[in-house]
Scaffold this motif. Structure first.
Motif, PDB file in Angstrom:
ATOM      1  N   LEU A 135     -28.593  43.178  58.651  1.00  0.00           N
ATOM      2  CA  LEU A 135     -29.768  41.851  59.219  1.00  0.00           C
ATOM      3  C   LEU A 135     -28.909  40.900  57.951  1.00  0.00           C
ATOM      4  O   LEU A 135     -28.161  39.429  58.214  1.00  0.00           O
ATOM      5  CB  LEU A 135     -30.891  41.664  58.433  1.00  0.00           C
ATOM      6  CG  LEU A 135     -31.845  43.071  59.361  1.00  0.00           C
ATOM      7  CD1 LEU A 135     -32.711  42.870  59.535  1.00  0.00           C
ATOM      8  CD2 LEU A 135     -31.349  42.170  60.822  1.00  0.00           C
ATOM      9  N   VAL A 136     -28.160  41.962  56.847  1.00  0.00           N
ATOM     10  CA  VAL A 136     -27.865  40.863  55.813  1.00  0.00           C
ATOM     11  C   VAL A 136     -26.844  40.471  56.447  1.00  0.00           C
ATOM     12  O   VAL A 136     -26.177  39.319  56.264  1.00  0.00           O
ATOM     13  CB  VAL A 136     -27.733  41.867  54.639  1.00  0.00           C
ATOM     14  CG1 VAL A 136     -27.071  40.788  53.431  1.00  0.00           C
ATOM     15  CG2 VAL A 136     -28.512  41.435  53.945  1.00  0.00           C
ATOM     16  N   ASP A 137     -25.485  41.219  56.249  1.00  0.00           N
ATOM     17  CA  ASP A 137     -24.149  41.112  57.246  1.00  0.00           C
ATOM     18  C   ASP A 137     -24.448  39.902  58.253  1.00  0.00           C
ATOM     19  O   ASP A 137     -23.482  38.891  58.459  1.00  0.00           O
ATOM     20  CB  ASP A 137     -23.806  41.928  57.554  1.00  0.00           C
ATOM     21  CG  ASP A 137     -23.049  43.304  56.249  1.00  0.00           C
ATOM     22  OD1 ASP A 137     -23.611  42.907  55.082  1.00  0.00           O
ATOM     23  OD2 ASP A 137     -22.758  44.333  56.706  1.00  0.00           O
ATOM     24  N   ALA A 138     -25.156  39.605  58.850  1.00  0.00           N
ATOM     25  CA  ALA A 138     -25.470  38.443  60.389  1.00  0.00           C
ATOM     26  C   ALA A 138     -25.345  37.782  59.431  1.00  0.00           C
ATOM     27  O   ALA A 138     -25.425  36.238  60.049  1.00  0.00           O
ATOM     28  CB  ALA A 138     -26.270  38.834  61.029  1.00  0.00           C
ATOM     29  N   ALA A 139     -26.782  37.368  58.659  1.00  0.00           N
ATOM     30  CA  ALA A 139     -27.112  36.246  57.588  1.00  0.00           C
ATOM     31  C   ALA A 139     -25.629  35.626  57.371  1.00  0.00           C
ATOM     32  O   ALA A 139     -25.511  34.893  57.198  1.00  0.00           O
ATOM     33  CB  ALA A 139     -28.610  36.250  56.960  1.00  0.00           C
ATOM     34  N   VAL A 140     -25.018  37.297  56.261  1.00  0.00           N
ATOM     35  CA  VAL A 140     -23.897  36.478  55.325  1.00  0.00           C
ATOM     36  C   VAL A 140     -22.350  35.859  56.823  1.00  0.00           C
ATOM     37  O   VAL A 140     -22.587  34.280  56.106  1.00  0.00           O
ATOM     38  CB  VAL A 140     -23.499  37.296  54.584  1.00  0.00           C
ATOM     39  CG1 VAL A 140     -21.858  37.287  53.638  1.00  0.00           C
ATOM     40  CG2 VAL A 140     -24.010  37.281  53.209  1.00  0.00           C
TER      41      VAL A 140
ATOM     42  N   PHE B 148     -43.963  37.484  60.537  1.00  0.00           N
ATOM     43  CA  PHE B 148     -42.446  38.873  60.703  1.00  0.00           C
ATOM     44  C   PHE B 148     -41.706  39.250  59.505  1.00  0.00           C
ATOM     45  O   PHE B 148     -41.547  40.143  59.095  1.00  0.00           O
ATOM     46  CB  PHE B 148     -40.850  38.120  61.710  1.00  0.00           C
ATOM     47  CG  PHE B 148     -40.864  37.160  61.285  1.00  0.00           C
ATOM     48  CD1 PHE B 148     -39.592  37.468  60.337  1.00  0.00           C
ATOM     49  CD2 PHE B 148     -40.885  35.672  61.406  1.00  0.00           C
ATOM     50  CE1 PHE B 148     -39.198  36.241  59.691  1.00  0.00           C
ATOM     51  CE2 PHE B 148     -40.412  34.696  61.558  1.00  0.00           C
ATOM     52  CZ  PHE B 148     -39.662  35.279  60.157  1.00  0.00           C
ATOM     53  N   GLN B 149     -42.817  38.349  58.412  1.00  0.00           N
ATOM     54  CA  GLN B 149     -40.920  38.130  57.389  1.00  0.00           C
ATOM     55  C   GLN B 149     -42.778  39.224  56.459  1.00  0.00           C
ATOM     56  O   GLN B 149     -41.988  40.016  55.126  1.00  0.00           O
ATOM     57  CB  GLN B 149     -41.769  37.063  56.179  1.00  0.00           C
ATOM     58  CG  GLN B 149     -40.945  35.536  56.839  1.00  0.00           C
ATOM     59  CD  GLN B 149     -41.083  34.658  55.843  1.00  0.00           C
ATOM     60  OE1 GLN B 149     -40.345  33.908  55.519  1.00  0.00           O
ATOM     61  NE2 GLN B 149     -42.210  33.826  56.528  1.00  0.00           N
ATOM     62  N   PHE B 150     -43.969  39.773  56.639  1.00  0.00           N
ATOM     63  CA  PHE B 150     -44.174  41.040  56.172  1.00  0.00           C
ATOM     64  C   PHE B 150     -44.899  42.469  56.449  1.00  0.00           C
ATOM     65  O   PHE B 150     -44.448  42.374  57.901  1.00  0.00           O
ATOM     66  CB  PHE B 150     -46.090  40.398  56.404  1.00  0.00           C
ATOM     67  CG  PHE B 150     -46.102  39.503  55.687  1.00  0.00           C
ATOM     68  CD1 PHE B 150     -46.353  39.116  53.974  1.00  0.00           C
ATOM     69  CD2 PHE B 150     -45.434  37.767  56.229  1.00  0.00           C
ATOM     70  CE1 PHE B 150     -46.752  37.931  52.966  1.00  0.00           C
ATOM     71  CE2 PHE B 150     -46.117  36.450  54.829  1.00  0.00           C
ATOM     72  CZ  PHE B 150     -45.729  36.927  53.819  1.00  0.00           C
TER      73      PHE B 150
ATOM     74  N   LEU C 271     -36.519  44.323  62.082  1.00  0.00           N
ATOM     75  CA  LEU C 271     -36.907  44.409  60.646  1.00  0.00           C
ATOM     76  C   LEU C 271     -37.557  45.538  61.171  1.00  0.00           C
ATOM     77  O   LEU C 271     -38.291  46.291  61.687  1.00  0.00           O
ATOM     78  CB  LEU C 271     -38.047  43.426  60.493  1.00  0.00           C
ATOM     79  CG  LEU C 271     -37.324  42.017  59.760  1.00  0.00           C
ATOM     80  CD1 LEU C 271     -38.512  41.131  59.403  1.00  0.00           C
ATOM     81  CD2 LEU C 271     -36.430  42.645  58.154  1.00  0.00           C
ATOM     82  N   GLY C 272     -37.017  47.197  60.267  1.00  0.00           N
ATOM     83  CA  GLY C 272     -37.878  48.203  60.295  1.00  0.00           C
ATOM     84  C   GLY C 272     -36.728  49.072  61.360  1.00  0.00           C
ATOM     85  O   GLY C 272     -37.153  50.254  61.419  1.00  0.00           O
ATOM     86  N   VAL C 273     -35.972  48.339  61.842  1.00  0.00           N
ATOM     87  CA  VAL C 273     -34.946  48.938  63.392  1.00  0.00           C
ATOM     88  C   VAL C 273     -33.839  49.240  62.622  1.00  0.00           C
ATOM     89  O   VAL C 273     -33.245  50.366  63.305  1.00  0.00           O
ATOM     90  CB  VAL C 273     -35.388  48.509  64.441  1.00  0.00           C
ATOM     91  CG1 VAL C 273     -34.761  48.916  65.550  1.00  0.00           C
ATOM     92  CG2 VAL C 273     -37.268  48.311  64.794  1.00  0.00           C
TER      93      VAL C 273
ATOM     94  N   VAL D  20     -36.232  40.001  54.045  1.00  0.00           N
ATOM     95  CA  VAL D  20     -36.339  39.401  54.431  1.00  0.00           C
ATOM     96  C   VAL D  20     -35.961  38.676  53.710  1.00  0.00           C
ATOM     97  O   VAL D  20     -35.622  37.285  53.565  1.00  0.00           O
ATOM     98  CB  VAL D  20     -37.771  39.124  54.876  1.00  0.00           C
ATOM     99  CG1 VAL D  20     -38.319  37.930  54.985  1.00  0.00           C
ATOM    100  CG2 VAL D  20     -37.863  40.062  56.314  1.00  0.00           C
ATOM    101  N   LEU D  21     -36.549  38.280  52.218  1.00  0.00           N
ATOM    102  CA  LEU D  21     -36.134  38.067  50.910  1.00  0.00           C
ATOM    103  C   LEU D  21     -34.504  37.211  50.887  1.00  0.00           C
ATOM    104  O   LEU D  21     -34.706  36.777  50.205  1.00  0.00           O
ATOM    105  CB  LEU D  21     -37.204  38.569  49.325  1.00  0.00           C
ATOM    106  CG  LEU D  21     -39.051  38.364  49.701  1.00  0.00           C
ATOM    107  CD1 LEU D  21     -39.264  39.258  48.067  1.00  0.00           C
ATOM    108  CD2 LEU D  21     -39.453  37.348  49.780  1.00  0.00           C
ATOM    109  N   GLN D  22     -34.949  39.081  50.344  1.00  0.00           N
ATOM    110  CA  GLN D  22     -32.883  38.381  50.420  1.00  0.00           C
ATOM    111  C   GLN D  22     -31.610  37.587  51.735  1.00  0.00           C
ATOM    112  O   GLN D  22     -31.110  36.817  51.098  1.00  0.00           O
ATOM    113  CB  GLN D  22     -32.525  39.882  50.616  1.00  0.00           C
ATOM    114  CG  GLN D  22     -30.649  40.656  50.184  1.00  0.00           C
ATOM    115  CD  GLN D  22     -30.266  41.377  50.110  1.00  0.00           C
ATOM    116  OE1 GLN D  22     -30.856  42.813  50.247  1.00  0.00           O
ATOM    117  NE2 GLN D  22     -29.049  42.010  50.232  1.00  0.00           N
ATOM    118  N   VAL D  23     -32.603  38.026  52.740  1.00  0.00           N
ATOM    119  CA  VAL D  23     -31.582  37.160  54.002  1.00  0.00           C
ATOM    120  C   VAL D  23     -32.070  35.316  54.144  1.00  0.00           C
ATOM    121  O   VAL D  23     -31.013  34.981  53.651  1.00  0.00           O
ATOM    122  CB  VAL D  23     -31.930  37.273  55.514  1.00  0.00           C
ATOM    123  CG1 VAL D  23     -31.649  36.659  56.438  1.00  0.00           C
ATOM    124  CG2 VAL D  23     -31.243  38.959  55.299  1.00  0.00           C
ATOM    125  N   ASN D  24     -33.281  35.548  53.242  1.00  0.00           N
ATOM    126  CA  ASN D  24     -33.657  34.088  53.295  1.00  0.00           C
ATOM    127  C   ASN D  24     -33.547  33.480  52.182  1.00  0.00           C
ATOM    128  O   ASN D  24     -32.724  32.111  52.608  1.00  0.00           O
ATOM    129  CB  ASN D  24     -34.994  33.815  52.608  1.00  0.00           C
ATOM    130  CG  ASN D  24     -36.431  34.849  54.409  1.00  0.00           C
ATOM    131  OD1 ASN D  24     -35.966  34.387  55.059  1.00  0.00           O
ATOM    132  ND2 ASN D  24     -37.937  34.530  53.824  1.00  0.00           N
TER     133      ASN D  24
END
Length: 235
Positions: A224-229, A168-170, A216-218, A180-184
């Protein structure tokens, strides 16, 4: 459900109130995983805001398999992160009291909190689940990345197949999603790849209940970043 200063403790209050029905509506594995995550929260120093938030998020994830009509599952829609110090202390104290109650008289003795060996078995089951998702071998990941895969990619080690990079990362037919890299990086996937993979592949209340990997892409990358933060940020 109350969403004021003690919102986190109210979630735990719902768990305590509906403990019997939670036990009945989860599978053995789901219930044991919830207990493991409750123990992790109980063992977290209340002064460590980031650790408490991460542990409480683990408890929330452990409750998501409940049916949507269950009172606790419905209460998660009003869930917010523990923020202030009183919230953190109250959440840890409530969890310790809940586990003490379970130790004194769990609703079903065969499913009572287990030993370290039981916890290890649950963790192993989670890893087996994560290793079932489509993944690239180390060689395939190098091809998709045009060289060595970035260190921010989630790398899971399969005892039988070696290094595995969840697919899924690709981007389809291409390299990693930049988000993905940013969230990881936010999730510290280099130090806790299993936890990061579980975040991507589990339902997320900040994203309307969908697993982030499916969005991702949707959904906009910023969501996504905000949810991880929201999961890991400290006061």
């Amino acid at each position: 459900m109350t969403t004021g200063a003690d919102g986190g403790a109210d979630v735990l209050g719902l768990v305590e109130e509906h403990l019997d029905s939670i036990h009945d509506r989860l599978t053995d594995e789901e219930y044991e995983l919830l207990l493991t995550r409750l123990r992790a929260l109980a063992d977290t120093p209340p002064d460590d805001a980031r650790a408490v938030r991460r542990a409480f998020q683990g408890v929330r994830l452990g409750l998501l398999p409940l049916p949507f009509d269950h009172p606790v599952r419905a209460g998660l829609d009003s869930f917010r992160l523990i923020a202030a110090a009183p919230d953190r202390r109250l959440a840890v104290e409530r969890t310790r009291a809940l586990l003490a109650r379970l130790a004194a008289g769990p609703p079903d003795p065969p499913r009572s909190p287990g030993t370290a060996a039981d916890t290890a078995a649950i963790i192993a089951a989670v890893k087996r689940r994560l290793l079932k998702v489509p993944a690239l071998s180390a060689a395939a990941a190098r091809t998709r990345c045009g060289g060595a895969p970035p260190p921010d990619l989630i790398l899971l080690v399969d005892p039988d197949r070696g290094d595995r990079y969840p697919e899924f990362q690709f981007e389809p037919g291409d390299g990693p999603y930049l988000v993905v890299l940013q969230v990881n990086r936010v999730l510290h996937a280099d130090a806790d790849p299993w936890g990061a993979a579980d975040w991507w592949l589990s339902p997320n209340c900040w994203l309307d209940g969908g697993p982030p990997a499916a969005l991702l892409g949707v959904r906009p990358d910023g969501d996504l970043v905000d949810a991880a933060v929201a999961l890991v940020e400290a006061d």
